[in-house]
Design a protein around this motif. Structure first.
Motif, short mmCIF file in Angstrom:
data_model
loop_
_atom_site.label_atom_id
_atom_site.label_comp_id
_atom_site.label_asym_id
_atom_site.label_seq_id
_atom_site.Cartn_x
_atom_site.Cartn_y
_atom_site.Cartn_z
N ARG A 137 -0.35 4.85 7.61
CA ARG A 137 1.06 4.42 7.84
C ARG A 137 1.08 4.51 9.49
NH1 ARG A 137 5.32 8.40 6.27
NH2 ARG A 137 6.51 6.98 7.51
N ARG A 138 0.18 5.40 10.07
CA ARG A 138 0.40 5.36 11.58
C ARG A 138 -0.84 4.35 12.08
NH1 ARG A 138 4.66 7.84 12.87
NH2 ARG A 138 5.07 9.68 11.78
N GLU A 139 -1.57 3.71 11.51
CA GLU A 139 -2.67 2.95 11.91
C GLU A 139 -2.32 1.76 12.49
OE1 GLU A 139 -7.19 1.48 10.18
OE2 GLU A 139 -5.74 2.76 9.17
N ALA A 140 -2.64 1.21 13.56
CA ALA A 140 -2.27 0.02 14.09
C ALA A 140 -3.00 -1.01 13.46
CB ALA A 140 -2.76 -0.12 15.68
N LEU B 230 9.86 -16.62 17.01
CA LEU B 230 10.14 -15.33 16.95
C LEU B 230 10.35 -14.60 15.82
CD1 LEU B 230 11.40 -12.90 18.82
CD2 LEU B 230 13.70 -13.70 18.15
N LEU B 231 10.85 -15.07 14.55
CA LEU B 231 10.91 -14.64 13.35
C LEU B 231 9.47 -14.52 12.57
CD1 LEU B 231 14.35 -16.00 12.43
CD2 LEU B 231 14.01 -13.67 13.52
N LEU B 232 9.03 -15.64 12.42
CA LEU B 232 7.81 -15.77 11.52
C LEU B 232 6.80 -14.71 11.82
CD1 LEU B 232 7.37 -19.69 11.26
CD2 LEU B 232 8.42 -18.04 9.49
N PRO B 233 6.28 -14.48 13.02
CA PRO B 233 5.23 -13.54 13.19
C PRO B 233 5.60 -12.01 12.33
CG PRO B 233 5.63 -14.72 15.30
CD PRO B 233 6.63 -14.97 14.27
N PHE B 234 6.82 -11.76 12.61
CA PHE B 234 7.19 -10.44 12.11
C PHE B 234 7.22 -10.36 10.96
CE2 PHE B 234 8.69 -10.20 16.48
CZ PHE B 234 8.17 -8.86 16.85
N LEU B 235 7.48 -11.67 10.24
CA LEU B 235 7.65 -11.86 8.60
C LEU B 235 6.17 -11.77 8.16
CD1 LEU B 235 9.23 -12.51 6.04
CD2 LEU B 235 8.75 -14.92 6.47
N PHE B 236 5.36 -12.81 8.72
CA PHE B 236 3.86 -12.60 8.35
C PHE B 236 3.19 -11.35 8.58
CE2 PHE B 236 3.83 -17.53 9.32
CZ PHE B 236 4.32 -17.91 8.03
N GLY B 237 3.16 -10.79 9.76
CA GLY B 237 2.76 -9.58 10.16
C GLY B 237 3.22 -8.50 9.09
N ALA C 153 0.85 -6.42 6.72
CA ALA C 153 1.02 -4.75 6.85
C ALA C 153 1.33 -3.93 5.46
CB ALA C 153 1.64 -4.40 7.85
N ALA C 154 2.36 -4.36 5.12
CA ALA C 154 2.66 -3.88 3.32
C ALA C 154 1.63 -3.87 2.44
CB ALA C 154 3.98 -4.49 3.13
N LEU D 32 -1.49 -4.33 2.97
CA LEU D 32 -2.55 -3.40 3.65
C LEU D 32 -2.23 -1.99 3.22
CD1 LEU D 32 -3.85 -5.10 6.81
CD2 LEU D 32 -5.06 -5.03 4.79
N LEU D 33 -1.19 -1.59 3.69
CA LEU D 33 -0.74 -0.26 3.20
C LEU D 33 -0.66 0.17 1.79
CD1 LEU D 33 0.52 2.18 4.82
CD2 LEU D 33 2.74 1.22 4.41
N VAL D 34 -0.22 -0.64 1.03
CA VAL D 34 -0.19 -0.57 -0.56
C VAL D 34 -1.51 -0.60 -1.26
CG1 VAL D 34 0.78 -1.56 -2.75
CG2 VAL D 34 2.14 -1.32 -0.88
N GLY D 35 -2.44 -1.58 -0.58
CA GLY D 35 -3.77 -1.55 -1.00
C GLY D 35 -4.58 -0.23 -0.23
N GLY D 36 -4.00 0.72 0.43
CA GLY D 36 -4.75 1.67 0.86
C GLY D 36 -6.03 1.25 2.16
#
Length: 189
Positions: free
Chosen positions: A165-168, A143-150, A154-155, A157-161
């Protein structure tokens, strides 16, 4: 179905101990390898298409579920007939994992208004079934690990541009990685 019939219907020559008392490890191994193979396939498919195909998840739920059920029947028979120490009720923990992970993901899908798809919900049920067979620790990690890894990915990818923010972002690969990690920890701990 063949495994199920083998477990119920065969005995040694004296008729006292089911011959299936030796197939538990093989059935669990088959279920584990089956899950690992489809988890890898689902990760790749979801990355490419952002869809988790029912034609992979549903047969896997049935097949892996039947393997675990047959092992439970065999362990129950072996425990009764040969004073074994099997855990015939482990299938109940597997079912609890299926309903727990499937239910939590369903609630997230409803609350998030479609950010998490129903393919993810069905895949979470399969992950819960598989990890549940190995115990509650696997269910919690699954339950926890997918949210941690994902979330970490995502962070980055977001920081790297690479994404906005709204992209799936496909979540299936992170579910697979989390499940594989949890399963590895359960099997090799």
């Amino acid at each position: 179905m063949t495994v199920f019939l083998l477990v119920v219907g065969t005995t040694d020559l004296s008729g006292t101990v089911p011959l299936a008392c030796g197939i538990e490890r093989t059935s669990i191994w088959i279920a584990t390898v089956w899950f690992i193979v489809i988890a890898g396939a689902i990760a790749v498919i979801d990355m490419q298409t952002r869809k988790i195909p029912d034609r992979i998840v549903y047969p896997s739920l049935v097949g892996i579920g039947l393997l675990y059920f047959s092992v439970s029947l065999s362990e129950a028979a072996c425990a009764q007939e040969a004073s074994g120490t099997g855990e015939p009720l482990r299938v109940l923990t597997a079912f609890a994992g299926l309903t727990t992970l499937g239910g939590v993901y369903l609630m997230i899908a409803v609350v998030s208004h479609g950010s998490l798809g129903l393919g993810d919900v069905k895949y979470a049920a399969l992950i819960g079934l598989t990890l549940g067979w190995h115990g509650w620790n696997g269910i919690v990690l699954g339950l926890l690990l997918p949210f941690l890894f994902g979330g970490a990915a995502a962070a980055v990818l977001l920081v790297g541009g690479r994404i906005g923010r709204r992209e799936a972002v496909a979540f299936g690969p992170w579910m697979s990685l989390g499940a594989f990690t949890a399963l590895s920890l359960q099997l090799f701990a």
